[in-house]
Structures are given as structure tokens and as C-alpha cells.
Design a protein around this motif. Sequence first.
Motif: not given
Length: 91
Positions: A3, A5, A8-9, A46
Motif C-alpha cells: 500500500d 507509493t 514512500q518505498r 511521506n
Amino acid sequence: MDDLTGFQRDLLYVIAGADQPSGQDVKEEIETYYTTDINHGRLYPNLDTLVNKEFVDKGQLDRRTNYYEISETGLQVIEDRREWEKQYVDA
């Protein structure tokens, strides 16, 4: 991690590879990969999402500077992701 983005990863990986980076440190490192400048309005919400999901711990270096550190949960989701990727990349 499904879940998150991609941004974010990427933040999660940068934090995992650093020793308690500040938000500015994370920003500078992520900008070496991204071709555009990363503004505070994109970065900090984020980072907060990663903290809220308990993938990253947030601490305070001084009154104005926070640091970020990968949590055990964050390390596990990275490992899970890498295992999932391996079935496609290493095939």
C-alpha cells in the motif's frame, strides 16, 4: 508494503541504508536518484506516513532536527518485498 507509493518505498530504502538520517539527509540522498527536486511538502508527509505505519521510527536530535530509523517492521517489509521481487527478477 503493497500500500506504499513508489516514493514512500524509495524513502524506506534510503532510511534503511543510513544511520539515523535527518529529514534533510534523506532529501539529499533521494534527490541523487530522482531527476526533480523534492520539496518539503512532498517529503515530510511521506515520512510521516512511514512513521504512522510503524515502518520507521522518528526521534529528535535537537529542537529543530528529527532523525529517522528503520524499524524491525520496516526491515521485515523490505525483506518480504525483496523476496517477492526475486521471483521475477532472478528468474
